[in-house]
Design a protein around this motif. Structure first.
Motif, mmCIF file in Angstrom:
data_model
loop_
_atom_site.group_PDB
_atom_site.id
_atom_site.type_symbol
_atom_site.label_atom_id
_atom_site.label_comp_id
_atom_site.label_asym_id
_atom_site.label_seq_id
_atom_site.Cartn_x
_atom_site.Cartn_y
_atom_site.Cartn_z
ATOM 1 N N ARG A 96 0.802 -1.123 -0.052
ATOM 2 C CA ARG A 96 -0.043 0.128 -0.004
ATOM 3 C C ARG A 96 0.736 1.314 -0.118
ATOM 4 O O ARG A 96 1.783 1.414 0.820
ATOM 5 C CB ARG A 96 -0.923 -0.046 1.416
ATOM 6 N N LYS A 98 -0.926 4.416 -1.020
ATOM 7 C CA LYS A 98 -1.974 5.388 -1.035
ATOM 8 C C LYS A 98 -2.445 5.723 0.528
ATOM 9 O O LYS A 98 -2.562 4.926 1.312
ATOM 10 C CB LYS A 98 -3.180 5.085 -1.833
ATOM 11 N N LYS A 241 -6.450 0.822 -2.775
ATOM 12 C CA LYS A 241 -6.909 2.117 -3.037
ATOM 13 C C LYS A 241 -8.134 2.669 -2.346
ATOM 14 O O LYS A 241 -8.564 3.614 -2.133
ATOM 15 C CB LYS A 241 -7.102 2.376 -4.400
ATOM 16 N N GLU A 243 -10.360 4.228 0.601
ATOM 17 C CA GLU A 243 -10.061 5.322 1.748
ATOM 18 C C GLU A 243 -11.449 5.608 2.569
ATOM 19 O O GLU A 243 -12.282 5.252 2.302
ATOM 20 C CB GLU A 243 -9.858 6.754 0.765
#
Length: 301
Positions: A96, A98, A241, A243
């Motif tokens: 990861r 992001k 990705k 959030e």
């Protein structure tokens, strides 16, 4: 002082579309960052502390930029956000890169804030009226189950240089938020405001309130954010990705009946730098405000 609200600034974003680190870029007549205007407006609206969420790579730059100007005028603190912050080892994914998003950034400030607080983006200009109305709410109206956001009319928060994403709000007759949907690819076309994201073409009426990420919270919200975060992590461990956003927290609290959100009518002026081409627009707007006397010649004297 304890009864003064805190301003939490989200300054860890990468600014990919803008093409640079817009959080520390100068736009004012004397090279002031947009963030400095927000801090100035917060001070005159009665806020007592500023907490900045930053990445480790820009921590020293942010300190060098802000401390000489602001230290002594308002209490200031810095908190780091990384992809390991508040992430137990079993949920850390080495692939990861992001960041986890705005609600995760707020959670990172959990141990630095013990009073009602506002949340803003470092690279958006919100206007002094917005700070006044939200500062008043946080000093007088906020409750553990009553939060707020400053609403901005959709037509005032578009860019002439490309499409934008906005949190489009639904509200009831009491001016309370009933839900928010993130709409993408919004622009003006033939006198209409159109969203073309998510595989559909949708017209958004002028006057529709949208969120520009200017929120006001009672500190009790940290418990709710922590709870939702602990649900988010196992559900999204393999989604590199994914959030965790503030509107998700707000929508969940409303659906659960745990909290209400007032939509405050303080959003008179907004501008930001989504694209590099937005830069001269912001520079001219700030120059004009100084010339009108809305800000002093030297922001920090």
């Amino acid at each position: 002082m304890k009864n003064k609200p805190t301003l939490l600034v989200l300054a860890a974003g990468m600014g990919s579309r803008y093409g640079g680190n817009k959080q520390i870029d100068g736009f004012g007549p004397n090279g002031e960052t947009i963030l400095e205007y927000s801090i100035y407006d917060a001070i005159r609206a009665g806020f007592g502390k500023v907490v900045l969420i930053v990445r480790e790579e820009i921590l020293q730059t942010a300190k060098d930029l802000l401390l000489p100007k602001i230290q002594g005028k308002i209490e200031i603190d810095f908190v780091l956000q990384s992809i390991k912050s508040f992430v137990p080892e079993e949920f850390q994914n080495p692939d990861r890169v992001k960041p986890y998003g705005t609600a995760h950034a707020v959670l990172c400030a959990k141990d630095a804030i013990a009073e009602p607080f506002a949340v803003i983006n470092a690279d958006d200009f919100y206007g002094k009226e917005a700070f006044e109305v939200l500062g008043k709410f946080l000093s007088e109206g906020v409750q553990p189950n009553l939060h707020a956001m400053v609403g901005y009319a959709i037509e005032n928060v578009l860019s002439e240089n490309g499409t934008v994403s906005r949190g489009v709000c639904d509200m009831n007759d009491s001016n309370q938020l009933t839900g928010m949907v993130e709409r993408t690819s919004i622009s003006r076309e033939d006198e209409k405001i159109i969203s073309k994201g998510e595989g559909e073409v949708l017209e958004i009426k002028e006057g529709t309130p949208v969120s520009m990420n200017f929120w006001g919270f009672h500190q009790a919200v940290f418990e709710d954010i922590q709870r939702m975060w602990e649900e988010f992590l196992p559900a999204n461990q393999e989604n590199l990705k994914s959030e965790f956003f503030i509107p998700t927290v707000a929508n969940n609290l409303i659906k659960e009946g745990k909290a209400a959100f007032e939509i405050l009518e303080g959003g008179k002026t907004w501008f930001g730098v989504t694209y590099t081409e937005d830069r001269p627009v912001v520079i001219n707007a700030l120059k004009e405000m100084h010339q009108k006397g809305e800000y002093p010649d030297q922001l920090w004297g």
